[in-house]
Each structure stands twice: as C-alpha cells, then as structure tokens.
Design a protein around this motif. Structure first.
Motif, mmCIF file in Angstrom:
data_model
loop_
_atom_site.group_PDB
_atom_site.id
_atom_site.type_symbol
_atom_site.label_atom_id
_atom_site.label_comp_id
_atom_site.label_asym_id
_atom_site.label_seq_id
_atom_site.Cartn_x
_atom_site.Cartn_y
_atom_site.Cartn_z
ATOM 1 N N PRO A 163 0.787 -1.230 0.000
ATOM 2 C CA PRO A 163 0.000 0.000 0.000
ATOM 3 C C PRO A 163 0.822 1.285 0.000
ATOM 4 O O PRO A 163 0.288 2.357 -0.238
ATOM 5 C CB PRO A 163 -0.821 -0.107 1.291
ATOM 6 N N ASN A 164 2.101 1.187 0.251
ATOM 7 C CA ASN A 164 2.933 2.381 0.344
ATOM 8 C C ASN A 164 4.248 2.106 -0.380
ATOM 9 O O ASN A 164 4.823 1.030 -0.240
ATOM 10 C CB ASN A 164 3.190 2.703 1.823
ATOM 11 N N ASP A 165 4.748 3.080 -1.125
ATOM 12 C CA ASP A 165 5.992 2.864 -1.877
ATOM 13 C C ASP A 165 7.229 2.850 -0.984
ATOM 14 O O ASP A 165 8.319 2.550 -1.438
ATOM 15 C CB ASP A 165 6.143 3.893 -2.995
ATOM 16 N N ARG A 166 7.089 3.159 0.296
ATOM 17 C CA ARG A 166 8.222 3.066 1.224
ATOM 18 C C ARG A 166 8.408 1.650 1.761
ATOM 19 O O ARG A 166 9.389 1.365 2.425
ATOM 20 C CB ARG A 166 8.045 4.049 2.383
ATOM 21 N N ILE A 167 7.442 0.788 1.495
ATOM 22 C CA ILE A 167 7.543 -0.610 1.927
ATOM 23 C C ILE A 167 8.282 -1.368 0.828
ATOM 24 O O ILE A 167 7.781 -1.513 -0.284
ATOM 25 C CB ILE A 167 6.154 -1.219 2.168
ATOM 26 N N LEU A 168 9.476 -1.826 1.127
ATOM 27 C CA LEU A 168 10.313 -2.487 0.135
ATOM 28 C C LEU A 168 10.354 -3.990 0.411
ATOM 29 O O LEU A 168 10.857 -4.414 1.452
ATOM 30 C CB LEU A 168 11.725 -1.901 0.161
ATOM 31 N N ARG A 169 9.841 -4.762 -0.511
ATOM 32 C CA ARG A 169 9.798 -6.214 -0.320
ATOM 33 C C ARG A 169 11.171 -6.860 -0.186
ATOM 34 O O ARG A 169 11.328 -7.778 0.610
ATOM 35 C CB ARG A 169 9.017 -6.863 -1.458
ATOM 36 N N PRO A 170 12.199 -6.434 -0.931
ATOM 37 C CA PRO A 170 13.508 -7.072 -0.723
ATOM 38 C C PRO A 170 14.019 -6.927 0.711
ATOM 39 O O PRO A 170 14.591 -7.870 1.264
ATOM 40 C CB PRO A 170 14.424 -6.344 -1.714
ATOM 41 N N GLU A 171 13.802 -5.780 1.319
ATOM 42 C CA GLU A 171 14.208 -5.599 2.716
ATOM 43 C C GLU A 171 13.391 -6.497 3.637
ATOM 44 O O GLU A 171 13.914 -7.070 4.594
ATOM 45 C CB GLU A 171 14.057 -4.139 3.136
ATOM 46 N N LEU A 172 12.103 -6.618 3.354
ATOM 47 C CA LEU A 172 11.258 -7.496 4.167
ATOM 48 C C LEU A 172 11.652 -8.956 3.992
ATOM 49 O O LEU A 172 11.628 -9.730 4.956
ATOM 50 C CB LEU A 172 9.785 -7.294 3.818
ATOM 51 N N LEU A 173 12.041 -9.344 2.781
ATOM 52 C CA LEU A 173 12.499 -10.712 2.544
ATOM 53 C C LEU A 173 13.765 -10.997 3.339
ATOM 54 O O LEU A 173 13.912 -12.069 3.930
ATOM 55 C CB LEU A 173 12.720 -10.956 1.054
ATOM 56 N N GLU A 174 14.676 -10.049 3.372
ATOM 57 C CA GLU A 174 15.901 -10.203 4.166
ATOM 58 C C GLU A 174 15.560 -10.424 5.639
ATOM 59 O O GLU A 174 16.087 -11.337 6.290
ATOM 60 C CB GLU A 174 16.768 -8.957 4.020
ATOM 61 N N LEU A 175 14.667 -9.617 6.186
ATOM 62 C CA LEU A 175 14.273 -9.749 7.589
ATOM 63 C C LEU A 175 13.525 -11.059 7.830
ATOM 64 O O LEU A 175 13.679 -11.692 8.872
ATOM 65 C CB LEU A 175 13.430 -8.548 8.007
ATOM 66 N N PHE A 176 12.728 -11.473 6.847
ATOM 67 C CA PHE A 176 12.010 -12.740 6.929
ATOM 68 C C PHE A 176 12.999 -13.912 7.018
ATOM 69 O O PHE A 176 12.862 -14.789 7.861
ATOM 70 C CB PHE A 176 11.102 -12.883 5.694
ATOM 71 N N ILE A 177 14.009 -13.916 6.160
ATOM 72 C CA ILE A 177 15.010 -14.989 6.171
ATOM 73 C C ILE A 177 15.818 -14.942 7.462
ATOM 74 O O ILE A 177 16.086 -15.975 8.073
ATOM 75 C CB ILE A 177 15.907 -14.905 4.920
ATOM 76 N N ARG A 178 16.210 -13.756 7.911
ATOM 77 C CA ARG A 178 16.939 -13.628 9.179
ATOM 78 C C ARG A 178 16.110 -14.197 10.337
ATOM 79 O O ARG A 178 16.626 -14.918 11.190
ATOM 80 C CB ARG A 178 17.292 -12.168 9.450
ATOM 81 N N PHE A 179 14.832 -13.882 10.352
ATOM 82 C CA PHE A 179 13.934 -14.395 11.382
ATOM 83 C C PHE A 179 13.905 -15.925 11.350
ATOM 84 O O PHE A 179 14.021 -16.584 12.386
ATOM 85 C CB PHE A 179 12.526 -13.822 11.166
ATOM 86 N N GLY A 180 13.763 -16.499 10.152
ATOM 87 C CA GLY A 180 13.733 -17.956 10.017
ATOM 88 C C GLY A 180 15.024 -18.613 10.462
ATOM 89 O O GLY A 180 15.016 -19.643 11.148
ATOM 90 N N LEU A 181 16.164 -18.020 10.101
ATOM 91 C CA LEU A 181 17.460 -18.569 10.500
ATOM 92 C C LEU A 181 17.625 -18.518 12.016
ATOM 93 O O LEU A 181 18.096 -19.477 12.636
ATOM 94 C CB LEU A 181 18.602 -17.812 9.819
ATOM 95 N N GLN A 182 17.231 -17.416 12.629
ATOM 96 C CA GLN A 182 17.344 -17.302 14.085
ATOM 97 C C GLN A 182 16.428 -18.291 14.793
ATOM 98 O O GLN A 182 16.808 -18.869 15.807
ATOM 99 C CB GLN A 182 17.016 -15.876 14.536
ATOM 100 N N LYS A 183 15.230 -18.500 14.248
ATOM 101 C CA LYS A 183 14.292 -19.433 14.879
ATOM 102 C C LYS A 183 14.772 -20.875 14.768
ATOM 103 O O LYS A 183 14.653 -21.640 15.719
ATOM 104 C CB LYS A 183 12.906 -19.320 14.232
ATOM 105 N N ILE A 184 15.325 -21.262 13.625
ATOM 106 C CA ILE A 184 15.700 -22.660 13.417
ATOM 107 C C ILE A 184 17.041 -22.990 14.078
ATOM 108 O O ILE A 184 17.211 -24.059 14.640
ATOM 109 C CB ILE A 184 15.707 -23.043 11.912
ATOM 110 N N ILE A 185 17.997 -22.066 14.046
ATOM 111 C CA ILE A 185 19.319 -22.314 14.618
ATOM 112 C C ILE A 185 19.350 -21.935 16.093
ATOM 113 O O ILE A 185 19.976 -22.594 16.900
ATOM 114 C CB ILE A 185 20.408 -21.527 13.854
ATOM 115 N N GLY A 186 18.702 -20.854 16.427
ATOM 116 C CA GLY A 186 18.747 -20.328 17.783
ATOM 117 C C GLY A 186 19.478 -19.005 17.780
ATOM 118 O O GLY A 186 20.411 -18.793 17.004
ATOM 119 N N ARG A 187 19.069 -18.115 18.598
ATOM 120 C CA ARG A 187 19.631 -16.762 18.627
ATOM 121 C C ARG A 187 21.074 -16.733 19.090
ATOM 122 O O ARG A 187 21.786 -15.798 18.838
ATOM 123 C CB ARG A 187 18.799 -15.883 19.547
#
Length: 140
Positions: free
Chosen positions: A73-97
C-alpha cells in the motif's frame, strides 16, 4: 579449512521455497513460516510486528505478502528488505539466537516463485540470504 569449521558448527540450513510458505530445515528440525509480514504504521515509519503468523491486533496492521503480484500500500515498503528480515527471522528461529557462526544457506525449489519474480528469483534470494547473515548461499 574455515569452511569445514563453519559447517561443523552451524551446518547447512536448507530452505524450501514456495510463494505461500518457506520451510527451514536444519539438523533434523523443520520450521514452516508463511511468507507475509505484519507492519504497523508509526507516524510514517513502519515497524514489523509479526512474521508469518497472525496475532491479536494484527487486523490493525498492514499485511504485506512477500510474493504477491499485488503491490504494497505504500511505496516506502520495500519487499527485498522485508524478505531479508524474513530470512533472518527464520534462520534465528531454526538455529537459535545464540549462534555465533553464520550458516550456509541452500535454497531448494526456487522455481516455485519464478512467475512472480520473472526469473530473477535466484538473485533476489541470494542477496537477501547474504544480507540476513548467511556465510555462503547455494541454489539447488
């Protein structure tokens, strides 16, 4: 030599890709995360309040589907940045912080999102994984 040490300490995280859900696999563990992010508009600045799951109050947030043809809905929302954070979140959840070593990430079934990313899916995933903290990235 350093590759051997890194693989022994963290190993490989395999990520099976689909438009609706990524499956993270590591050392016999499996984690499925749906590919959307909930953002809260805080006076023009967006904060991530949830990744891949709904929560109480999520209806008041902006839900961004990472692999939808519909634009955010807004041009300031960048999907590549969200994808990076999504992958980081998944890596932290599966491996552990507490992991101090960066994992090798192996993407599988990337063809599942080729229609949405017009054939650039491998480049987009590789860049996002490196930015998310991967030591190395492979596409199978």
């Amino acid at each position: 030599m350093i590759d051997i040490i890194i693989n022994r300490l963290t190993g490989q995280v395999v990520i099976k890709v689909s438009p609706n859900e990524f499956t993270f696999l590591w050392r016999g563990k499996s984690l499925n995360i749906k590919t959307y992010v909930h953002l809260f508009d805080d006076n023009g600045y967006y904060r991530i309040l949830g990744i891949g799951e709904d929560f109480e109050g999520s209806s008041r947030c902006t839900r961004v589907e990472l692999f939808s043809e519909k634009l955010p809905p807004n041009d300031r929302i960048l999907r590549p940045e969200l994808l990076e954070l999504f992958i980081r979140f998944g890596l932290q959840k599966i491996i552990g912080r507490r992991s101090i070593m960066r994992p090798t990430v192996v993407f599988e079934e990337t063809h599942n999102i080729s229609k949405i990313l017009s054939g650039y899916q491998n480049s987009v995933l590789i860049e996002a994984a490196y930015k998310a903290g991967a030591y190395s990235v492979q596409i199978n």
